[in-house]
Write a protein that holds these residues in place. Structure first.
Motif, short mmCIF file in Angstrom:
data_model
loop_
_atom_site.label_atom_id
_atom_site.label_comp_id
_atom_site.label_asym_id
_atom_site.label_seq_id
_atom_site.Cartn_x
_atom_site.Cartn_y
_atom_site.Cartn_z
N ASN A 148 31.33 41.89 44.86
CA ASN A 148 31.24 42.95 43.84
C ASN A 148 31.83 42.45 42.54
O ASN A 148 32.78 41.64 42.54
N ILE A 149 31.28 42.93 41.43
CA ILE A 149 31.98 42.83 40.15
C ILE A 149 32.80 44.10 40.01
O ILE A 149 32.26 45.21 40.09
N GLU A 150 34.11 43.94 39.81
CA GLU A 150 35.02 45.09 39.72
C GLU A 150 35.51 45.26 38.30
O GLU A 150 36.04 44.32 37.70
N PHE A 151 35.31 46.44 37.76
CA PHE A 151 35.77 46.78 36.43
C PHE A 151 36.97 47.71 36.57
O PHE A 151 36.87 48.80 37.13
N ASP A 152 38.15 47.24 36.08
CA ASP A 152 39.39 48.00 36.18
C ASP A 152 39.80 48.13 37.66
O ASP A 152 39.30 47.40 38.52
N ALA A 153 40.67 49.09 37.96
CA ALA A 153 41.18 49.24 39.32
C ALA A 153 41.62 50.67 39.55
O ALA A 153 41.59 51.50 38.63
N GLY A 154 42.04 50.96 40.77
CA GLY A 154 42.56 52.27 41.10
C GLY A 154 41.56 53.37 40.84
O GLY A 154 40.37 53.26 41.17
N ALA A 155 42.02 54.46 40.22
CA ALA A 155 41.17 55.61 39.95
C ALA A 155 40.06 55.28 38.96
O ALA A 155 39.05 55.98 38.90
N ASN A 156 40.25 54.23 38.14
CA ASN A 156 39.27 53.87 37.12
C ASN A 156 38.29 52.78 37.59
O ASN A 156 37.49 52.29 36.80
N LEU A 157 38.36 52.40 38.85
CA LEU A 157 37.54 51.32 39.37
C LEU A 157 36.05 51.67 39.34
O LEU A 157 35.63 52.73 39.79
N GLN A 158 35.24 50.75 38.79
CA GLN A 158 33.80 50.80 38.87
C GLN A 158 33.30 49.47 39.39
O GLN A 158 33.83 48.41 39.01
N THR A 159 32.31 49.50 40.27
CA THR A 159 31.84 48.26 40.90
C THR A 159 30.33 48.11 40.80
O THR A 159 29.60 49.10 40.79
N ILE A 160 29.90 46.87 40.74
CA ILE A 160 28.49 46.51 40.81
C ILE A 160 28.33 45.51 41.96
O ILE A 160 28.87 44.41 41.91
#
Length: 505
Positions: free
Chosen positions: A129-141
């Motif tokens: 996965n490409i992970e953008f930010d972490a925790g509650a703000n995590l978005q993944t591709i």
């Protein structure tokens, strides 16, 4: 003094604007949107780098955003690598404090080089996965790649940096190697099985007095400037069989090693199958050749017949089949799209084609579908006897005005005959070779300039149905009981390689 006032005001305004809060970034909070929700990197071979794939990341908010981290889920162990807006990050795996301006976007480019041992053993998929930010703000591709294990065949590389070559005529050489039936790594390289695909770099040569055998379902992928050479007294035996689906699971398939969809129909990705002077006893059945420079090149074979059955040649940048002083007996052949000529039988020879479909819609005013001659300019001898060129129950069509060319020198024999064929030749020629209606010696039951109504030539679907001008126009005297797909032919048969049927789903 008044002349200094205007510059002073501009400086004050610039300083003020630099302190405006709307130029400051805010933390990302799941505001990002993406051009794709999953990145599928098309099938790659083990340990061979993929093409580069692109993801566009959008900031649709009215504020500049700072993304604390953009990273691969497997971290530094990931087999993927990225560049983010031109930045390399930490080994292409981890990026910190990535900014995107309000209403702006950035590009991420993704590649992979992975082994089949890295993939899931049940489905051969390698994922991350490409992970953008972490925790509650995590978005993944998600990233998904199919890894194919393969047998790699290539020339040896020597200590001085040069690579192995093969000798050609006139002291020329070509990058290549001889297939070895006792190779310490690959075993018998002259026997191609369907257990793994093969990837060939350079020209793979069949040694003298040896036979290369291809089992049904075998797959061979050729790199740029590569191909297969069958040498003197050597043979080619392709043992494909009819398939039950469009996956061509039982065909032997030769194509380029670029597996991305955009390369599926790009001509000239590799060289040729080359049956050289003196090669012998060739048998080809259910072979599909895609995107070569010359699909099949036959030069001056030793007097034995090259048997070709149920085979297809698509998207060749020069010729689908180029035969020079050859002997060919062929049935259920399909050739579609070639930069020069779909089928060229030159410098004499002996040729029989039955129930075959030849079409050329190449975007060129000079391309031909079938060309037959008994000479080659500058050759020694320049002319050779064309002892026979017989076409029965065939279709010769394309997008140009005339798709058949007959060229002869009077110093050698030139024997040809077309029976129950559909031919596109719209010019009202006075030349003796093209008297389709009155020359009973060379032409019998010719359908001239009628549309065969192929299903879809751009997709290599040259099937016909009952609306075709080729429907039930064949002669049963030369009927081949099964068509190229294994369907039973009716009597009278349809012209071409396909028995008429409903449009394929």
């Amino acid at each position: 003094m008044r002349y200094l006032i205007l510059p002073f005001i501009i400086v004050i305004l610039l300083l003020a604007s630099a302190c405006r809060s709307d130029f400051e970034t805010v933390a990302s909070s799941r505001q990002l949107t993406f051009s794709k929700d999953t990145i599928y990197l098309d099938t790659v071979f083990t340990n061979i780098g993929s093409s580069t794939y692109r993801l566009k990341v959008y900031n649709t908010s009215k504020k500049d955003i700072n993304i604390p981290t953009v990273k691969l889920g497997k971290g530094l162990d990931s087999k993927y690598r990225m560049t983010v807006d031109g930045m390399q990050g930490n080994e292409g795996k981890l990026f910190s404090n990535v900014e995107i301006l309000a209403k702006d976007s950035l590009y991420i480019f993704i590649e992979t080089t992975a082994s089949s041992t890295d993939a899931n053993p049940t489905d051969f998929l390698y994922t991350d996965n490409i992970e953008f930010d972490a925790g509650a703000n995590l978005q993944t591709i998600p990233l998904v790649t199919l890894i194919q294990d393969a047998v790699f065949l290539y020339p040896k590389r020597f200590a001085d940096g040069t690579t192995e070559t093969l000798p050609l005529a006139d002291s020329q050489e070509i990058s290549g190697f001889y297939l070895d039936e006792n190779d310490p790594i690959n075993g018998n390289e002259l026997h191609f099985t369907n257990k793994k695909p093969y990837v060939i770099y350079g020209y793979a040569a069949v040694p003298n007095n040896k036979t290369a055998i291809f089992d049904a379902g075998s797959r061979v992928f050729f790199h740029t400037d590569s191909g297969l050479i069958v040498g003197k007294n050597a043979s080619l035996q392709i043992n494909g069989s009819a398939s039950n689906s469009t996956a061509l699971e039982n065909e032997v398939v030769f194509e380029g090693d670029r597996l991305e969809p955009e390369y599926a129909a790009v001509p000239g990705q590799w060289g040729a199958i080359w049956l050289t002077d003196g090669s012998t006893n060739h048998s080809i059945n259910h072979l599909t050749v895609k995107n070569a420079t010359i699909g099949l090149l036959i030069q001056n074979n030793d007097g034995t017949t090259v048997e070709i059955k149920n085979s297809q040649f698509y998207n060749s940048s020069n010729y689908g089949i180029l035969a020079q002083t050859a002997i060919i007996a062929a049935e259920n052949i399909v050739i579609n799209a070639a930069g020069t000529t779909a089928l060229s039988c030159s410098h004499g020879g002996n040729y029989t084609f039955n129930h075959s479909t030849f079409n050329n819609n190449w975007n060129s005013s000079s391309q031909l579908t079938v060309a037959i001659s008994n000479y080659i300019s500058g050759a020694i001898p320049e002319a050779n006897d064309l002892t026979k060129a017989t076409f029965t129950n065939c279709i010769i069509y394309g997008n140009n005005t005339n798709q058949l060319q007959l060229a002869q020198k009077s110093t050698a024999a030139f024997n040809y005959q077309f029976s129950n064929c559909l031919i596109k030749y719209t010019e009202n020629s006075t030349t003796a070779e093209y008297q389709f209606k009155t020359d009973a010696t060379h032409y019998n039951n010719i359908i001239l300039n009628q549309n065969p109504k192929f299903f879809n030539t751009s997709q290599n679907k040259l099937n016909i149905d009952e609306n075709s001008a080729a429907f039930a126009k064949g002669t049963s005297a030369y009927l081949i009981p099964l068509d190229i797909l294994g369907n039973t032919r009716t009597s009278p048969p349809d012209l071409g390689a396909y028995q008429s049927m409903a449009f394929p789903k």
